[in-house]
Design an enzyme around this catalytic site. Sequence first.
Site, PDB file in Angstrom:
ATOM      1  N   CYS A   2       0.840  -1.202   0.000  1.00 31.05           N
ATOM      2  CA  CYS A   2       0.000   0.000   0.000  1.00 31.05           C
ATOM      3  C   CYS A   2       0.877   1.255   0.000  1.00 31.05           C
ATOM      4  CB  CYS A   2      -0.864   0.046   1.242  1.00 31.05           C
ATOM      5  SG  CYS A   2      -1.844  -1.423   1.487  1.00 31.05           S
ATOM      6  N   ARG A  28       4.611   0.434  -6.115  1.00 31.91           N
ATOM      7  CA  ARG A  28       4.613  -0.431  -4.937  1.00 31.91           C
ATOM      8  C   ARG A  28       3.635  -1.599  -5.088  1.00 31.91           C
ATOM      9  NH1 ARG A  28       6.684   2.295  -0.343  1.00 31.91           N
ATOM     10  NH2 ARG A  28       5.280   1.247   1.100  1.00 31.91           N
ATOM     11  N   TRP A  74      -3.185  -2.487  -1.381  1.00 28.75           N
ATOM     12  CA  TRP A  74      -2.817  -3.834  -1.817  1.00 28.75           C
ATOM     13  C   TRP A  74      -3.512  -4.753  -0.825  1.00 28.75           C
ATOM     14  CZ3 TRP A  74       0.076  -8.111  -0.056  1.00 28.75           C
ATOM     15  CH2 TRP A  74       0.557  -8.978  -1.045  1.00 28.75           C
ATOM     16  N   ASN A 100      -1.315   1.788   6.122  1.00 32.63           N
ATOM     17  CA  ASN A 100      -0.501   0.678   5.594  1.00 32.63           C
ATOM     18  C   ASN A 100      -0.157  -0.204   6.774  1.00 32.63           C
ATOM     19  OD1 ASN A 100      -0.455   2.069   3.229  1.00 32.63           O
ATOM     20  ND2 ASN A 100       1.764   2.475   3.248  1.00 32.63           N
ATOM     21  N   GLY A 101      -0.122  -1.517   6.555  1.00 29.01           N
ATOM     22  CA  GLY A 101       0.252  -2.434   7.631  1.00 29.01           C
ATOM     23  C   GLY A 101      -0.917  -3.323   8.014  1.00 29.01           C
ATOM     24  N   GLU A 482      17.946 -16.315  -9.984  1.00 32.93           N
ATOM     25  CA  GLU A 482      17.461 -14.964 -10.233  1.00 32.93           C
ATOM     26  C   GLU A 482      16.851 -14.848 -11.633  1.00 32.93           C
ATOM     27  OE1 GLU A 482      16.721 -12.545  -8.569  1.00 32.93           O
ATOM     28  OE2 GLU A 482      16.745 -10.824  -9.907  1.00 32.93           O
ATOM     29  N   LYS A 486      13.048 -13.650 -12.149  1.00 32.71           N
ATOM     30  CA  LYS A 486      12.726 -12.464 -12.960  1.00 32.71           C
ATOM     31  C   LYS A 486      11.697 -12.829 -14.021  1.00 32.71           C
ATOM     32  CE  LYS A 486      13.839 -10.044 -11.318  1.00 32.71           C
ATOM     33  NZ  LYS A 486      14.323  -9.455 -10.132  1.00 32.71           N
ATOM     34  N   GLU A 489       8.125 -13.668 -12.484  1.00 34.63           N
ATOM     35  CA  GLU A 489       7.335 -12.577 -11.895  1.00 34.63           C
ATOM     36  C   GLU A 489       6.777 -11.609 -12.942  1.00 34.63           C
ATOM     37  OE1 GLU A 489       9.103  -9.879  -8.996  1.00 34.63           O
ATOM     38  OE2 GLU A 489      11.043 -10.105  -9.921  1.00 34.63           O
ATOM     39  N   HIS A 505      19.088 -35.033 -10.746  1.00 38.38           N
ATOM     40  CA  HIS A 505      18.539 -35.641  -9.529  1.00 38.38           C
ATOM     41  C   HIS A 505      17.036 -35.426  -9.421  1.00 38.38           C
ATOM     42  CE1 HIS A 505      22.514 -36.697  -8.148  1.00 38.38           C
ATOM     43  NE2 HIS A 505      22.919 -35.448  -8.361  1.00 38.38           N
ATOM     44  N   LYS A 604       6.223  -3.872  -4.676  1.00 40.43           N
ATOM     45  CA  LYS A 604       7.647  -3.543  -4.677  1.00 40.43           C
ATOM     46  C   LYS A 604       8.249  -3.707  -3.290  1.00 40.43           C
ATOM     47  CE  LYS A 604      11.444  -1.881  -6.469  1.00 40.43           C
ATOM     48  NZ  LYS A 604      12.188  -2.846  -7.296  1.00 40.43           N
TER      49      LYS A 604
END
Length: 609
Positions: A2, A28, A74, A100-101, A482, A486, A489, A505, A604
Site C-alpha cells: 500500500c 509499490r 494492496w 498501511n500495515g 534470479e 525475474k 514474476e 537428480h 515492490k
Amino acid sequence: MCGIIGCVGRDERTVETLVHGLEKLEYRGYDSAGIGVVGDGLSVSKTAGEIEALSQKLSEQSLAGTVGIGHTRWSTHGPPTDENAHPHQDCTGRVAVVHNGIIENYQELREELTAAGHRFSSDTDTEVVPHLIEDALEAGAEPEAAFRSAIDRIDGSYAIGALIEGTEALFAARNDSPLVVGLGLDAEGDGSAELTGDGPYFIASDVPAFRDYTARVIYLEDGEFARLDGGVSVTDSDGIPVEKSVETITWDAEETGKSGYDHYMLKEIHEQPRALRQCLSGRIDELGGAVDIEEVGDLSPTGVQFVACGTSYHAGLYAAQLFNQAGVPAQAFLASEYASSPPPVGDDLVVGITQSGETADTLSALREAANRGAETLAVTNTVGSTAARECDHALYIRSGPEIGVAATKTFAGQLAALNLLSLATVEGGRSRRAVVPALRDLSGDIQHILDDSAASEVAEIYADSNAYFFIGRRYQFPVALEGALKLKEISYEHAEGFAAGELKHGPLALVTPNTPVFAIAIGDGDAARKTVGNIKEVEARGAPVVAVTDGRNDAAMYADYVLEVPETHPRAAALLANVQLQLLAYHIANDLGRPIDKPRNLAKSVTVE
Ligand code: M6R
C-alpha cells in the site's frame, strides 16, 4: 505494498497533488485507490482498480480542500472493492483514515465497536481506526488527542494518516511501517521538534510520492506522531516533542520518470552501468586494488549470516560464496525462515540485504539477530530506511530509485556492494588485485551487453514455451535462480532455476523439446566443464539450449543460441550473465503483452510478514 500520500498547504492543487503522489507510488503494487480532502467539509472518493479509474471518478465529482490524504491499497483484509479501498470513515463521515500495515487486534476492536453501535462498511482492519477516533471525539477529546487515543488502542504494524472535519491539519503515526515527512521550500527550522512556515508539507510511505515538490525530509520512527498544519510537530507516544534531523534526498525527481523507455524495468536495466559506477565511486583504488568502505569501519567478522528475501536472497547466496571462498564461514537464510537458523556466534555479523530496507521479513530477521546479540549490517538502496536505521551499520548500494517491481539494477548494486564488503573486511591483497579491476570494468562490460545483446531475438523464438529452466554452478547458481525469478514474476510463465548438477537428480524429468534450458557457463574451469556436461544431458533429451557464456568453454558448441558475455573474473561475470537474463525476461514478458512494471499480485516493498 500500500502507498500513502498526504499534503497540507497545496490549496487548490490539493487533489492534483494527491493523485500525482499516488501515481508515483504505483510501483509499490496496488489494486484500489482513493483520496480524502478537508475543505468546507470532508469528502472522500475511492474505487477498486487503477488510479485512472479514480481520476475518472474525480472528474465527475468536485472535491476541494486544503488538506488531503491519498492511498493505494494492496489487499490483505477483504477483496479489492470500492468499499474496501481507503480512506475509511467513521459513522458520521467526519473522520477519514488511510493505513498501511496490519492491525492485529482489529477483530476484537471491531466487535467492541459494533456492540457499541458503530456501523462498518468494509472488511478491512483499518476501519476500526476512524470509529475509535469518532468515539474519542464524541467523548469530548480534541482532534489530536482523539487521534492519539485511537492509535493507543491498536496493535500491529501501521503507517497512518488521518483527517478530521473542521481541522485543517493532517495527523500521522507510524509503527513498523515506513512514513516520511516532506518539508516544502518555505518550511523553516533546522531539526527542532517544531518546523514552521507556509509549507507545503507532505507525508508519504516513500519519497517519490512528493519528490517533485521537495527534497527535504524527516523520517518518522516507530511510536512517533506528526501533526502537519502551518508547520510540522513531531512527538513521541507520550506527547513529548522529538527533535528530528532534516535530511536532503540526493536523487532528482527525473530519476523516477521513464526517460523515454517503454517500461521502468527496461530503463533500470539500462541504468546499471551508472548505478555500478555510483556504487564503486570513492570506494576502490583502481591502481593499488585497495577497498575502503567508510560505513563498515574496521569490521572483521569471523562468520557471516545473510538474511534476505527474493532477489536479495539470491544476492545473499552469492555473497555467502565470497566469504566462504575467503575462509570465513557464511550462510544465506531466507529471512522468513531465519527463526530456525543456528544462532550467530562470537563475532558473527548478520547482514540484511534489502533494496527497500522495509521488507518486513528481513526486518524481523535482523531484529531477531540483534536480540541474539549479533552485530548487524544493512546492505540497502534506501537511505533512512528502517533497516538502515535499526542496524549497527548501513552499506548503501547507491543504485538510485528503482520503480519497477522487478528488482534489476539493485541486484547488480547488491552484488557489487557485497564484493566490496568481502574485499574490505576479509579478503587479502591478492584477490583484491584480481577482483578490483573486474569490478571497475563492470560498467563498460554491461554497456557492451546492453548494446549488443541477442536476448530480444532469443525471447521471440521461445516466448510460447511450456516452461523455462535456468542452470548454473558456483557464482552462476544464484544467477540461475534470479533469472528464473525475474522471468516468472513479469511473464507469469513457469520458470525454475537449479544448480546445474542437481538437474539429473529430479528436474530432468520435466525437460522436453518445449522447455528451453538457459545454461550459464563461464570460464574454462571445472564448473564450466561440468555445466557443459549438464548441457549435453538436456540436449540429449531434446530440450533447446541457450548458453550464456564468455566463450571460454564448449557450451556454445551444444547450444541452439548463445547470449555472450565479455571475459572477466567469474565473480563479475555473474553480474554480466544476469544482465542477459534480465533482458531475456523483459522481452519474453513484453512479447506476451504483460504489464511489466506492475505484475499481478506483487508489490515492490513487502511490508507484511
Ligand atoms: O526490498 P527487498 O530487497 O527486501 O525485497 C525483497 C523481495 O521482495 C524482492 O527482491 C522481490 O523478490 C523482487 N520483486 C524481485 O524482483
